[in-house]
Design an enzyme around this catalytic site. Structure first.
Site, PDB file in Angstrom:
ATOM      1  N   ARG A  91     -41.926  16.207  33.942  1.00  0.00           N
ATOM      2  CA  ARG A  91     -40.845  16.091  34.751  1.00  0.00           C
ATOM      3  C   ARG A  91     -39.797  15.083  34.298  1.00  0.00           C
ATOM      4  O   ARG A  91     -40.201  13.940  33.690  1.00  0.00           O
ATOM      5  CB  ARG A  91     -41.196  15.870  36.242  1.00  0.00           C
ATOM      6  CG  ARG A  91     -41.757  16.728  37.061  1.00  0.00           C
ATOM      7  CD  ARG A  91     -41.143  17.771  37.482  1.00  0.00           C
ATOM      8  NE  ARG A  91     -40.050  17.240  38.390  1.00  0.00           N
ATOM      9  CZ  ARG A  91     -38.783  17.985  38.874  1.00  0.00           C
ATOM     10  NH1 ARG A  91     -38.948  19.328  38.718  1.00  0.00           N
ATOM     11  NH2 ARG A  91     -37.958  17.419  39.529  1.00  0.00           N
ATOM     12  N   ILE A  92     -38.434  15.179  34.320  1.00  0.00           N
ATOM     13  CA  ILE A  92     -37.703  14.245  33.950  1.00  0.00           C
ATOM     14  C   ILE A  92     -37.361  13.403  35.214  1.00  0.00           C
ATOM     15  O   ILE A  92     -36.933  13.991  36.249  1.00  0.00           O
ATOM     16  CB  ILE A  92     -36.245  14.975  33.451  1.00  0.00           C
ATOM     17  CG1 ILE A  92     -36.281  15.513  32.128  1.00  0.00           C
ATOM     18  CG2 ILE A  92     -35.064  13.817  33.450  1.00  0.00           C
ATOM     19  CD1 ILE A  92     -35.027  16.438  31.798  1.00  0.00           C
ATOM     20  N   HIS A 109     -46.730  10.797  24.808  1.00  0.00           N
ATOM     21  CA  HIS A 109     -45.987  11.704  24.131  1.00  0.00           C
ATOM     22  C   HIS A 109     -46.534  12.246  22.790  1.00  0.00           C
ATOM     23  O   HIS A 109     -47.022  11.281  22.041  1.00  0.00           O
ATOM     24  CB  HIS A 109     -44.770  11.182  23.997  1.00  0.00           C
ATOM     25  CG  HIS A 109     -43.764  11.948  23.440  1.00  0.00           C
ATOM     26  ND1 HIS A 109     -43.107  13.231  24.243  1.00  0.00           N
ATOM     27  CD2 HIS A 109     -43.071  12.340  22.417  1.00  0.00           C
ATOM     28  CE1 HIS A 109     -42.271  13.818  23.310  1.00  0.00           C
ATOM     29  NE2 HIS A 109     -42.300  13.370  22.459  1.00  0.00           N
ATOM     30  N   THR A 141     -39.122   4.232  30.185  1.00  0.00           N
ATOM     31  CA  THR A 141     -37.773   3.643  30.696  1.00  0.00           C
ATOM     32  C   THR A 141     -36.929   4.900  31.209  1.00  0.00           C
ATOM     33  O   THR A 141     -37.223   6.043  31.156  1.00  0.00           O
ATOM     34  CB  THR A 141     -37.067   2.934  29.560  1.00  0.00           C
ATOM     35  OG1 THR A 141     -37.131   3.731  28.373  1.00  0.00           O
ATOM     36  CG2 THR A 141     -37.829   1.493  29.361  1.00  0.00           C
TER      37      THR A 141
HETATM   38  C1  GAR Z   1     -50.199  16.182  26.082  1.00  0.00           C
HETATM   39  O1  GAR Z   1     -50.190  16.623  24.701  1.00  0.00           O
HETATM   40  C2  GAR Z   1     -48.969  14.957  26.208  1.00  0.00           C
HETATM   41  O2  GAR Z   1     -48.847  14.218  25.202  1.00  0.00           O
HETATM   42  C3  GAR Z   1     -47.826  16.007  26.452  1.00  0.00           C
HETATM   43  O3  GAR Z   1     -48.421  16.963  27.261  1.00  0.00           O
HETATM   44  C4  GAR Z   1     -49.694  17.490  26.989  1.00  0.00           C
HETATM   45  C5  GAR Z   1     -50.613  17.453  28.220  1.00  0.00           C
HETATM   46  O4  GAR Z   1     -51.769  17.892  27.994  1.00  0.00           O
HETATM   47  N1  GAR Z   1     -46.994  15.177  26.931  1.00  0.00           N
HETATM   48  C6  GAR Z   1     -45.562  15.397  26.706  1.00  0.00           C
HETATM   49  O5  GAR Z   1     -45.097  16.343  26.069  1.00  0.00           O
HETATM   50  C7  GAR Z   1     -44.607  14.666  27.667  1.00  0.00           C
HETATM   51  N2  GAR Z   1     -43.392  14.426  27.064  1.00  0.00           N
HETATM   52  P1  GAR Z   1     -52.994  17.436  29.052  1.00  0.00           P
HETATM   53  O6  GAR Z   1     -52.334  17.802  30.378  1.00  0.00           O
HETATM   54  O7  GAR Z   1     -54.348  18.300  28.434  1.00  0.00           O
HETATM   55  O8  GAR Z   1     -53.324  15.951  29.023  1.00  0.00           O
END
Ligand code: GAR
Length: 213
Positions: A91-92, A109, A141
């Site tokens: 979510r943003i 990330h 942030t």
């Molecule tokens: C992970 O790779 C995380 O880094 C990414 O979503 C995936 C969630 O996996 N997050 C983003 O892209 C945020 N910008 P998970 O639900 O198995 O932890």
């Protein structure tokens, strides 16, 4: 012991890594709740099986981003977290929400920020032909996928990589660095100085930031 609340939207493998680290005695925190904005998030089952309180707050039920974030903030604060941990929470966030948790909200990330903020990071890394890719834990942030870096891990991009193979290699590192970052927070070792994070304590903690594989 510090309280954390974990926010997820799906699979929850990073959440699982945090639970596993806690169970091994490597993460001295109380996981007070796991909250999802999607009722069908797989991670909710995993959290419930681990005996952790789970809540669902569906963003679709709210008329605006602001209304959702206000309700989410109230729900999170019922658990009085010292740290809010975004673990695949897609979510943003509104500026008011981010401000409320300033200095006490992490995100993970799947890229070496500031490269590749946003979505499809592995695909974009392959398209750019970068030789090194990775993941970042940062304080949240107002700017999406920015904010002071707590820890990063790098992996090589191999000649025969596809998106899935590269994503799997990065994910393995995510599962290693997120518990480490939360542990540093729990141990009061993180200090924000001029918008950058300093970690006090043993230099040995930094020796395995680059994956050997
Ligand atoms: C992970 O790779 C995380 O880094 C990414 O979503 C995936 C969630 O996996 N997050 C983003 O892209 C945020 N910008 P998970 O639900 O198995 O932890």
């Amino acid at each position: 012991m510090k309280n954390i609340v974990i926010l997820i939207s799906g699979r929850g493998s990073n959440m699982e890594a945090l639970i596993a680290a806690r169970d091994k005695g490597e993460l001295p925190v109380n996981i007070a709740a796991v909250i999802s904005n999607k009722a069908d998030a797989k991670g909710l089952e995993t959290a419930a099986k681990a005996g952790i309180a789970t809540r669902v707050l569906e963003h679709k039920a709210f008329a605006s981003r602001e209304a959702f974030d206000t309700a989410l903030l109230a729900l999170i604060d019922e658990f009085a977290p010292d740290l809010v941990v975004l673990a695949g929470f897609m979510r943003i966030l509104t500026p008011d929400f981010v401000r409320h948790y300033e200095g006490r909200m992490f995100n993970i990330h799947p890229s070496l920020l500031p490269a590749f903020p946003g979505l499809h990071t592995h695909q974009r890394a392959l398209a750019e032909g970068v030789r090194i890719h990775g993941c970042t834990v940062h304080f949240v942030t107002a700017e999406l996928d920015h904010g002071p870096v707590v820890i990063q891990a790098a992996v090589p991009v191999l000649a025969d990589d596809d998106e899935d193979r590269l994503a799997a290699r990065v994910l393995q590192e995510e599962h290693r660095i997120y518990p480490q970052a939360v542990r540093w927070f729990a141990e009061d070792r993180l200090h924000l100085v001029d918008g950058r994070v300093q970690v006090s304590g043993a230099a040995a903690d930094f020796t395995r930031l680059i994956s050997p594989t």
